[in-house]
Motif scaffolding. Sequence first.
Motif, PDB file in Angstrom:
ATOM      1  N   ILE A  57       8.261  11.597   1.627  1.00  0.00           N
ATOM      2  CA  ILE A  57       7.076  11.379   2.462  1.00  0.00           C
ATOM      3  C   ILE A  57       6.576   9.943   2.335  1.00  0.00           C
ATOM      4  N   THR A  58       6.388   9.477   1.101  1.00  0.00           N
ATOM      5  CA  THR A  58       5.860   8.129   0.906  1.00  0.00           C
ATOM      6  C   THR A  58       6.870   7.059   1.313  1.00  0.00           C
ATOM      7  N   GLY A  59       8.184   7.369   1.149  1.00  0.00           N
ATOM      8  CA  GLY A  59       9.190   6.419   1.616  1.00  0.00           C
ATOM      9  C   GLY A  59       9.134   6.253   3.124  1.00  0.00           C
ATOM     10  N   GLY A  60       8.984   7.380   3.836  1.00  0.00           N
ATOM     11  CA  GLY A  60       8.835   7.315   5.290  1.00  0.00           C
ATOM     12  C   GLY A  60       7.562   6.585   5.683  1.00  0.00           C
ATOM     13  N   LEU A  61       6.475   6.825   4.913  1.00  0.00           N
ATOM     14  CA  LEU A  61       5.215   6.132   5.187  1.00  0.00           C
ATOM     15  C   LEU A  61       5.371   4.631   4.986  1.00  0.00           C
ATOM     16  N   THR A  62       6.027   4.236   3.895  1.00  0.00           N
ATOM     17  CA  THR A  62       6.236   2.808   3.638  1.00  0.00           C
ATOM     18  C   THR A  62       7.078   2.171   4.729  1.00  0.00           C
ATOM     19  N   LEU A  63       8.123   2.882   5.174  1.00  0.00           N
ATOM     20  CA  LEU A  63       8.975   2.360   6.244  1.00  0.00           C
ATOM     21  C   LEU A  63       8.186   2.194   7.533  1.00  0.00           C
ATOM     22  N   MET A  64       7.342   3.182   7.846  1.00  0.00           N
ATOM     23  CA  MET A  64       6.536   3.108   9.061  1.00  0.00           C
ATOM     24  C   MET A  64       5.552   1.946   8.990  1.00  0.00           C
ATOM     25  N   LEU A  65       4.887   1.784   7.840  1.00  0.00           N
ATOM     26  CA  LEU A  65       3.937   0.690   7.690  1.00  0.00           C
ATOM     27  C   LEU A  65       4.643  -0.659   7.772  1.00  0.00           C
ATOM     28  N   GLY A  66       5.842  -0.743   7.168  1.00  0.00           N
ATOM     29  CA  GLY A  66       6.612  -1.976   7.265  1.00  0.00           C
ATOM     30  C   GLY A  66       7.013  -2.294   8.697  1.00  0.00           C
ATOM     31  N   ALA A  67       7.351  -1.245   9.462  1.00  0.00           N
ATOM     32  CA  ALA A  67       7.715  -1.439  10.865  1.00  0.00           C
ATOM     33  C   ALA A  67       6.525  -1.945  11.672  1.00  0.00           C
ATOM     34  N   ILE A  68       5.329  -1.415  11.366  1.00  0.00           N
ATOM     35  CA  ILE A  68       4.126  -1.885  12.058  1.00  0.00           C
ATOM     36  C   ILE A  68       3.908  -3.368  11.773  1.00  0.00           C
ATOM     37  N   GLY A  69       4.059  -3.749  10.497  1.00  0.00           N
ATOM     38  CA  GLY A  69       3.952  -5.165  10.157  1.00  0.00           C
ATOM     39  C   GLY A  69       5.037  -5.995  10.814  1.00  0.00           C
ATOM     40  N   GLY A  70       6.255  -5.405  10.942  1.00  0.00           N
ATOM     41  CA  GLY A  70       7.346  -6.111  11.599  1.00  0.00           C
ATOM     42  C   GLY A  70       7.042  -6.425  13.053  1.00  0.00           C
ATOM     43  N   VAL A  71       6.322  -5.521  13.719  1.00  0.00           N
ATOM     44  CA  VAL A  71       5.920  -5.778  15.109  1.00  0.00           C
ATOM     45  C   VAL A  71       5.012  -6.999  15.165  1.00  0.00           C
ATOM     46  N   SER A  72       4.119  -7.133  14.189  1.00  0.00           N
ATOM     47  CA  SER A  72       3.250  -8.315  14.127  1.00  0.00           C
ATOM     48  C   SER A  72       4.073  -9.584  13.966  1.00  0.00           C
ATOM     49  N   LEU A  73       5.124  -9.511  13.138  1.00  0.00           N
ATOM     50  CA  LEU A  73       6.012 -10.670  12.988  1.00  0.00           C
ATOM     51  C   LEU A  73       6.698 -11.011  14.306  1.00  0.00           C
ATOM     52  N   LEU A  74       7.132  -9.968  15.020  1.00  0.00           N
ATOM     53  CA  LEU A  74       7.786 -10.187  16.312  1.00  0.00           C
ATOM     54  C   LEU A  74       6.839 -10.871  17.289  1.00  0.00           C
ATOM     55  N   VAL A  82       0.838  -1.205   0.000  1.00  0.00           N
ATOM     56  CA  VAL A  82       0.000   0.000   0.000  1.00  0.00           C
ATOM     57  C   VAL A  82       0.873   1.255   0.000  1.00  0.00           C
ATOM     58  N   GLY A  83       1.956   1.239   0.785  1.00  0.00           N
ATOM     59  CA  GLY A  83       2.867   2.387   0.813  1.00  0.00           C
ATOM     60  C   GLY A  83       3.485   2.649  -0.548  1.00  0.00           C
ATOM     61  N   ARG A  84       3.914   1.594  -1.212  1.00  0.00           N
ATOM     62  CA  ARG A  84       4.486   1.763  -2.555  1.00  0.00           C
ATOM     63  C   ARG A  84       3.418   2.182  -3.566  1.00  0.00           C
ATOM     64  N   GLY A  85       2.199   1.694  -3.345  1.00  0.00           N
ATOM     65  CA  GLY A  85       1.103   2.120  -4.217  1.00  0.00           C
ATOM     66  C   GLY A  85       0.847   3.608  -4.100  1.00  0.00           C
ATOM     67  N   ALA A  86       0.899   4.117  -2.857  1.00  0.00           N
ATOM     68  CA  ALA A  86       0.723   5.562  -2.657  1.00  0.00           C
ATOM     69  C   ALA A  86       1.834   6.343  -3.348  1.00  0.00           C
ATOM     70  N   GLN A  87       3.058   5.836  -3.277  1.00  0.00           N
ATOM     71  CA  GLN A  87       4.173   6.500  -3.946  1.00  0.00           C
ATOM     72  C   GLN A  87       4.009   6.460  -5.458  1.00  0.00           C
ATOM     73  N   ASN A  88       3.610   5.309  -5.998  1.00  0.00           N
ATOM     74  CA  ASN A  88       3.409   5.200  -7.446  1.00  0.00           C
ATOM     75  C   ASN A  88       2.290   6.118  -7.920  1.00  0.00           C
TER      76      ASN A  88
END
Length: 409
Positions: A279-296, A45-51
Amino acid sequence: MASNLPIAETVGMALTTLRANRLRSLLTMLGIVIGNASVITLVGVGRGAQNLAESQLSTLGANVLFVVPGSNDTRRQGVAFPKTLVLEDAEAIAEQVPSVKRVAPQINANEVVQSGARSSTAAIFGITPEFLPVRSFEISRGRFITEQDVKAARTVVVIGPDLRDKLFPSGSAIGQNLRIRDQSFTVIGVMAPKGAVFGSNQDENAYIPLTTMVSRLTGRDPTYGVSLSFISAEALSEQSTGAAKFQISNLLRQRHKILRNDDFAVRSQQDALTIVGTITGGLTLMLGAIGGVSLLVGGIGIMNIMLVSVSERTEEIGLRKALGARSSDVLRQFLVESLVLASLGGVIGTAAGYGAIALVSAFTPLPAAIGVSTVLVTVGLSGSIGLFFGVVPARRAAQLDPITALRSL
């Protein structure tokens, strides 16, 4: 002394154990499945927003520079732009800047557009014929505004396709009349679809000659003359945009007699792309980090279930060690079980994430997408998490004393 079990036999025993406890294995994988699906979906979704942002910015024109009035402080504070850009500035840029190919001055205003009983609020653009090639617009029907229309200040208008659908839902719009602020205009053309830029639908705009805009709608300022909303300048090539930006800035500083702070700004498409990318790169990183917490969290779930499994399988572990199995064999089996659970959960989560991305792309404007490298990293991370969180229960199982473990038999 017994030798280490072959790795194939260790894997087979681990798979047999997992198949024997299917429900527990599925529940153990659930955290990893959700975490992996979250990472894939959120990053997509983050990359979609950037695209989406980049595709919308590309419609502004590849080599276009935008000259806007007001200082940086004025724009940050949201203050109304001062009237520091005038028509003479645009004419000077066209005549004196060698790196500029074409210049399109522009005046904007929001007005109610009426046709019979139908009406719609639209952005009205007072422009010149150069607007069409500079901004990479195209005409779908009829014609665009000509130099003769501008010189004669004719009451003609070109409308966007969505505005045409609202005002003239049936039949041709060419030759029809519409009213803008009680002024009658004749429709001479309909633009080709252009799409939206940052929430502003360009297909609902109306375009009239700049001179008509001044004489009929906005008026001439007694101090500044014809004040412009902004100026679009097309550079000779993409490589010359930097030179054009420098030359335009120097020219306007001379014309406005500026010694310190500029009362204008020159922005390129690349500037906008850089800002959007940040902006979108930071958003993608933040969203990925949120998903990473789920993995943890999923990894912690694997560790907890495996610790429970060690307690339940104490007799099995003691019997295996009494029959000659080494501590390393037991350690390896539990690590393989953790790795299989995490990796299989990662694959299932990836498939679920791809499905979610497909749904987002199908039902929203976001062109959500995910790269193969991201998928490989995510699945690899899932396996690594399984190994990492499987170490504690595996070591506990390997360190069990066979005599103590067999007492409960």
